[in-house]
Design an enzyme around this catalytic site. Structure first.
Site, mmCIF file in Angstrom:
data_model
loop_
_atom_site.group_PDB
_atom_site.id
_atom_site.type_symbol
_atom_site.label_atom_id
_atom_site.label_comp_id
_atom_site.label_asym_id
_atom_site.label_seq_id
_atom_site.Cartn_x
_atom_site.Cartn_y
_atom_site.Cartn_z
ATOM 1 N NE ARG A 71 22.853 43.736 19.619
ATOM 2 C CZ ARG A 71 22.771 43.147 18.441
ATOM 3 N NH1 ARG A 71 22.234 43.777 17.427
ATOM 4 N NH2 ARG A 71 23.205 41.923 18.281
ATOM 5 C CB ALA A 78 25.260 41.522 25.148
ATOM 6 C CG HIS A 79 19.588 41.704 22.610
ATOM 7 N ND1 HIS A 79 19.346 42.957 22.105
ATOM 8 C CD2 HIS A 79 19.600 40.874 21.546
ATOM 9 C CE1 HIS A 79 19.213 42.876 20.787
ATOM 10 N NE2 HIS A 79 19.368 41.635 20.415
ATOM 11 C CB SER A 80 23.284 42.124 28.514
ATOM 12 O OG SER A 80 23.675 42.195 29.855
#
Ligand SMILES: *[C@@H]1O[C@H](CO)[C@@H](O)[C@H](O)[C@H]1NC(C)=O
Ligand SMILES: *[C@@H]1O[C@H](CO)[C@@H](O)[C@H](O)[C@H]1NC(C)=O
Ligand SMILES: *[C@@H]1O[C@H](CO)[C@@H](O)[C@H](O)[C@H]1NC(C)=O
Ligand SMILES: *[C@@H]1O[C@H](CO)[C@@H](O)[C@H](O)[C@H]1NC(C)=O
Length: 401
Positions: A129, A189-191
């Site tokens: 996300r 994950a902010h990935s």
């Protein structure tokens, strides 16, 4: 690419200037001098034109790459949102439907063509996300789905970094770790997108969310100024001098109008004044340094290609009914009953984000900022059009209200 061209052009220009400087011009007859001068300026003129043409050609090459596409088969110019707000804006479900119908493409819009879940080799959803797309509003729903569909929600991964891109080693660590999660896991994950198969791992089911690029900036702006953030800062950095009261009271309108560095979105910038999240496309483009320059054509083309090829669903919380329907139908193993559960619990979910300031952005401020987000909007519209196509392909009787 054009940067390089410009640099080499400047170097050539310097050579020419130097040649002029160091050349001892004797004093021949006037006419000879004139002819020589004329010849030199002609050469110079031609040289400049060739250079211009070269860079123009290069630009065109980039534009003609097969990656230049929109979800509806339009070129970038047509989807830049000029029609936003009009009755038949193509970036709405209805507009997309009408466009596909009028161009005879509707029959070709089938789940078969638009279902990437089939290509995943692992019983794993990676939900990478972007920041500030309201994905936290999906977490309670995911928890309910966990009980319903026997899945497992994982919020914390092995890589802790505030960096915008992951190193090769971090990517390997994260993808190996995710691949070892128990079957039926959904990892948030902010990935940025990671090429699992490039590391010899099975492809997971990739999903994500996007949000209107300026709305994301506005959300971010006010989140930084929220009392929650203020309390966290006080606790995390005791003794640090706090930002003045005026800073907390500043509006997004004022910030943009005053030209404050915090609200300037400089084209192709890589470094930022403060840590910020303006590059929504970065999450999809990946961890390459080329993905970083803000609002770059290249990064957006790569991001679109990734979405098209690698993502099962990229939804938007602005259209949660459609997003949940598409998730439910294209990834039933994880999202079956999503709409039902959301409807059942939507009251409590709605109450969660009540504390946010409700900002009003002046139209002229929006227009100023919009000019610097051209490519980011192209990407956002691309994702929405694709989502609408996936929805229309399901051919619900009442999918158009
Ligand atoms: C962040 O990136 C920089 C430059 O690539 C690197 O030097 C630094 O070690 C990274 N930090 C973390 C925590 O990964
Ligand atoms: C828009 O981009 C230009 C060029 O990079 C920059 O000079 C300007 O400050 C930016 N404006 C805003 C409001 O971001
Ligand atoms: C979403 O769906 C629910 C129930 O099907 C409906 O009541 C609601 O109006 C819809 N919302 C939007 C924004 O379409
Ligand atoms: C998409 O593919 C997945 C996995 O094969 C399947 O479970 C799902 O039903 C498909 N959805 C549609 C709409 O074709």
């Amino acid at each position: 690419m054009s940067l390089n061209a410009e640099r080499s052009y400047k170097m050539k220009l310097r050579d020419v200037e130097n040649a002029f400087k160091y050349r001892r011009i004797p004093y021949p007859k006037r006419s000879v001098e004139l002819i020589a001068l004329l010849a030199i300026s002609c050469t110079f003129f031609l040289f400049m034109h060739t250079n211009k043409l070269n860079s123009r050609l290069k630009e065109m090459e980039v534009k003609l790459q097969p990656s230049e596409f929109s979800a509806l088969g339009l070129t970038g110019n047509h989807i830049s949102g000029h029609d936003a707000g009009k009755h038949d804006d193509i970036n709405t479900l209805h507009g997309t439907y009408n466009y596909l119908k009028s161009t005879g493409q509707l029959g070709r819009v089938t789940p078969m063509n638009l279902n990437k879940t089939r290509f995943a080799g692992a019983d794993l959803v990676v939900f990478n996300r972007p920041t500030r797309v309201d994905s936290e509003q999906m977490v309670p729903l995911l928890r309910q789905l966990a009980a319903m569909n026997d899945i497992n929600v994982v919020l914390n991964g092995p890589v802790r970094t505030m960096n915008r891109t992951r190193t090769e080693k971090e990517q390997l660590t994260e993808s190996e770790w995710a691949s070892e999660l128990e079957g039926g896991s959904i990892y948030m994950a902010h990935s940025n997108w990671i090429d699992f198969s490039g590391f010899g791992l099975k492809k997971p089911i990739y999903i994500s969310l996007v949000k209107d690029p300026i709305d994301r900036m506005v959300t971010d702006f006010y989140k930084r100024r929220s009392w929650v953030k203020r309390a966290i800062n006080r606790r995390t950095y005791p003794g640090r001098r706090e930002k003045p009261e005026e800073w907390y009271r500043e509006s997004f309108n004022e910030c943009v109008r005053s030209g404050s560095p915090e609200c300037r979105f400089v084209q192709y910038s890589v470094a930022d004044y403060i840590q910020d999240f303006k590059r929504q496309s970065l999450y999809f483009c990946g961890n390459d340094a080329d993905c970083l320059p803000f609002n770059s054509h290249y990064a957006i083309q790569v991001a679109k290609q990734r979405v098209e090829k690698e993502y099962s669903v990229v939804g938007t919380w602005e259209e949660r009914n459609i997003t949940l329907t598409v998730l439910e139908k294209y990834i039933p193993r994880f999202f079956n009953h999503a709409r039902f559960l959301h409807k059942l619990h939507s009251k409590s979910i709605r109450n969660r984000n009540r504390n946010n300031r409700k900002p009003r952005i002046d139209p002229d401020v929006r227009a100023i900022v919009r000019r610097n987000f051209t490519n980011e909007y192209e990407f956002y519209y691309f994702c929405k059009q694709r989502l609408y196509k996936q929805y229309l392909a399901l051919q619900f009787e009442n999918n158009l209200h």
